[in-house]
Motif scaffolding. Structure first.
Motif, short mmCIF file in Angstrom:
data_model
loop_
_atom_site.label_atom_id
_atom_site.label_comp_id
_atom_site.label_asym_id
_atom_site.label_seq_id
_atom_site.Cartn_x
_atom_site.Cartn_y
_atom_site.Cartn_z
N GLY A 118 16.78 -9.54 4.55
CA GLY A 118 15.45 -9.30 3.80
C GLY A 118 14.94 -8.12 4.24
N ILE A 119 13.84 -7.60 3.64
CA ILE A 119 13.44 -6.67 5.01
C ILE A 119 11.68 -5.98 3.75
CG2 ILE A 119 12.37 -3.81 5.13
CD1 ILE A 119 15.42 -5.25 7.12
N ALA A 120 11.24 -7.12 4.18
CA ALA A 120 9.48 -7.26 3.41
C ALA A 120 8.66 -6.11 3.54
CB ALA A 120 8.11 -7.95 4.52
N ALA A 121 8.48 -5.00 2.55
CA ALA A 121 7.06 -3.93 2.17
C ALA A 121 6.27 -4.51 1.49
CB ALA A 121 8.99 -3.32 1.63
N VAL A 123 3.38 -3.66 -0.72
CA VAL A 123 2.78 -3.08 -1.70
C VAL A 123 1.73 -3.27 -2.23
CG1 VAL A 123 5.38 -3.22 -3.06
CG2 VAL A 123 3.90 -4.59 -3.47
N ALA A 124 0.61 -3.16 -3.23
CA ALA A 124 -0.80 -2.76 -4.02
C ALA A 124 0.08 -4.56 -4.53
CB ALA A 124 -0.86 -2.71 -5.55
N ASP A 125 -1.22 -5.72 -3.66
CA ASP A 125 -2.01 -6.44 -4.15
C ASP A 125 -0.71 -7.43 -3.67
OD1 ASP A 125 -4.08 -8.97 -4.37
OD2 ASP A 125 -3.34 -8.70 -6.25
N GLY A 126 0.24 -7.49 -2.51
CA GLY A 126 1.04 -8.63 -2.43
C GLY A 126 2.55 -7.69 -1.26
N VAL A 127 3.68 -8.50 -1.63
CA VAL A 127 5.14 -8.26 -0.27
C VAL A 127 5.96 -7.98 -1.18
CG1 VAL A 127 6.18 -8.18 1.67
CG2 VAL A 127 3.44 -9.02 1.74
N MET A 128 6.83 -6.93 -1.83
CA MET A 128 8.14 -7.33 -1.97
C MET A 128 9.03 -7.82 -1.36
SD MET A 128 8.49 -5.29 -5.23
CE MET A 128 9.38 -7.14 -6.64
N VAL A 129 10.21 -7.84 -0.86
CA VAL A 129 11.29 -8.48 -0.48
C VAL A 129 13.35 -8.11 -0.52
CG1 VAL A 129 12.38 -10.13 1.62
CG2 VAL A 129 10.03 -10.14 1.03
N PRO A 130 13.34 -6.61 -0.64
CA PRO A 130 14.76 -6.30 -1.15
C PRO A 130 15.44 -6.89 0.49
CG PRO A 130 13.29 -4.87 0.32
CD PRO A 130 12.32 -5.34 0.31
N VAL A 131 17.14 -7.35 -0.02
CA VAL A 131 17.67 -7.66 0.50
C VAL A 131 19.44 -6.92 0.89
CG1 VAL A 131 19.49 -9.83 1.22
CG2 VAL A 131 16.98 -10.39 0.14
N LEU A 132 18.88 -6.93 2.08
CA LEU A 132 20.76 -5.71 3.09
C LEU A 132 21.59 -6.96 2.88
CD1 LEU A 132 19.34 -2.92 5.45
CD2 LEU A 132 19.67 -2.36 3.22
N ARG A 133 22.98 -6.80 2.38
CA ARG A 133 23.84 -7.55 2.35
C ARG A 133 24.48 -7.98 3.52
NH1 ARG A 133 21.90 -10.85 -1.10
NH2 ARG A 133 21.64 -9.45 -3.06
N ARG A 134 25.70 -8.06 4.03
CA ARG A 134 26.56 -8.18 5.18
C ARG A 134 26.22 -7.31 6.33
NH1 ARG A 134 28.96 -6.11 1.27
NH2 ARG A 134 30.60 -5.16 2.89
N VAL A 135 24.51 -7.58 6.24
CA VAL A 135 24.10 -6.45 7.24
C VAL A 135 24.97 -6.76 8.96
CG1 VAL A 135 22.33 -6.26 8.90
CG2 VAL A 135 22.28 -6.69 6.77
N ASN A 136 25.27 -7.91 9.60
CA ASN A 136 26.02 -8.08 10.86
C ASN A 136 27.39 -7.18 10.43
OD1 ASN A 136 27.08 -9.95 9.16
ND2 ASN A 136 28.27 -10.68 10.71
N GLU A 137 28.30 -6.29 9.32
CA GLU A 137 29.67 -6.01 9.02
C GLU A 137 29.51 -4.68 9.15
OE1 GLU A 137 31.23 -8.08 5.95
OE2 GLU A 137 30.66 -9.67 6.34
N GLU A 162 19.49 -8.92 -8.58
CA GLU A 162 20.17 -8.46 -7.64
C GLU A 162 19.91 -8.50 -6.16
OE1 GLU A 162 21.03 -5.67 -10.19
OE2 GLU A 162 20.69 -7.60 -10.95
N ASP A 163 18.97 -8.04 -5.91
CA ASP A 163 18.23 -7.00 -4.89
C ASP A 163 17.39 -7.94 -4.28
OD1 ASP A 163 20.30 -5.34 -5.08
OD2 ASP A 163 19.02 -3.20 -6.19
N SER A 164 16.91 -8.94 -4.08
CA SER A 164 15.85 -9.37 -3.97
C SER A 164 16.23 -10.65 -4.17
CB SER A 164 14.54 -8.74 -4.58
OG SER A 164 14.71 -9.50 -5.77
N THR A 165 17.27 -11.70 -3.83
CA THR A 165 17.45 -12.76 -3.56
C THR A 165 18.68 -12.92 -2.96
OG1 THR A 165 19.13 -13.02 -6.03
CG2 THR A 165 17.00 -13.14 -6.03
N GLY A 166 18.46 -14.40 -1.94
CA GLY A 166 20.33 -14.55 -1.44
C GLY A 166 19.83 -14.27 -0.13
N GLY A 167 18.78 -13.58 0.17
CA GLY A 167 18.37 -13.67 1.74
C GLY A 167 18.13 -14.95 2.39
#
Length: 251
Positions: A118-121, A123-137, A162-167
């Motif tokens: 996950g990458i913490a981003a 935003v106004a009044d909080g944080v969103m965490v999109p998730v990059l998949r298979r980063v080691n590969e 699906e872009d913000s879960t599973g990190g």
């Protein structure tokens, strides 16, 4: 209202318990204070951090020399974000030591099936965490398009579920706010988070030129679930991250 909301009330009941009278007196006392309605984002962050804090957490940090990374980024036509370098280095380090991102379930420690970061981003009044998949590969170049897309969507609050879960871990770059040190908290669904501080210039002695020379450095801090990782585990993980960042051309 949760127990943490009233934790600072001095209870008059037996054993210091907060009574109904204590609560009513407190609510009357604060009723005239300036206030605003907490946003759904703020409440979601508050709930996530409350659940994360139910675990014993431990933090450790160390400096990382940044000149190789900065030079590589300046010479790259793609100009990848600094946070992406750290996400890639963390993923490679976790692939070598997956137990650092494990989960304690009963008497078993579960290791992650894939290294999704996950990458913490902010935003106004909080944080969103999109998730990059298979980063080691995937190489930096292969990750860059997804990284830029997800960060842009996060800042517009347009992330798909699906872009913000599973990190399994998160990278947060608090250096963008001028902070050199902090102790970030991992998401409740994760066992570890890596924080990156602001880049500063530091004089370091060089035996080669027999003088102090300016070196760019940043502090990195990892906070982990102490039920799963110890200080030595975090220390080895950070050491490996620092080593990988000295040769960014291989990321």
């Amino acid at each position: 209202m949760s127990a943490s909301d009233i934790a600072f009330i001095s209870g008059s009941g037996a054993g210091g318990r907060v009574t109904i009278d204590d609560l009513e007196e407190f609510l009357e006392y604060v009723s005239q204070w300036p206030h605003r309605k907490a946003s759904s984002m703020r409440l979601a962050v508050a709930d996530a951090m409350r659940r994360s804090w139910t675990r014993p957490l431990a933090s450790a940090g160390r400096p990382v020399f940044m000149d190789p990374l900065i030079k590589h980024r300046q010479n790259s036509p793609l100009r990848p974000g600094i946070t992406l370098y750290f996400a890639r280095a963390l993923a490679l380090a976790l692939a070598e030591s997956p137990e650092c991102a494990g989960y304690l379930v009963g008497e078993n420690i579960l290791s992650p099936k894939t290294i999704d970061i996950g990458i913490a981003a902010q935003v106004a009044d909080g944080v969103m965490v999109p998730v990059l998949r298979r980063v080691n590969e995937r190489t930096m170049e292969e990750l860059l398009e997804d990284y830029n897309r997800l960060i842009a969507q996060a800042r517009r609050r347009r992330l798909a579920p699906e872009d913000s879960t599973g990190g399994i871990a998160t990278v947060t770059n608090f250096g963008g706010f001028g902070l050199t040190f902090a102790a970030p908290m991992p998401m409740p669904s994760e066992s570890i988070i890596l924080g990156v501080g602001a880049v500063t210039k530091t004089p370091v002695w060089s035996d080669e030129v027999e003088a102090f020379i300016p070196i760019s450095k940043a502090n990195i801090v990892a906070t982990g679930d102490h039920r799963v990782v110890d200080g030595a585990d975090i220390g080895r993980l950070l050491k490996r991250v620092a080593e990988l960042l000295q040769r960014p051309e291989y990321l």
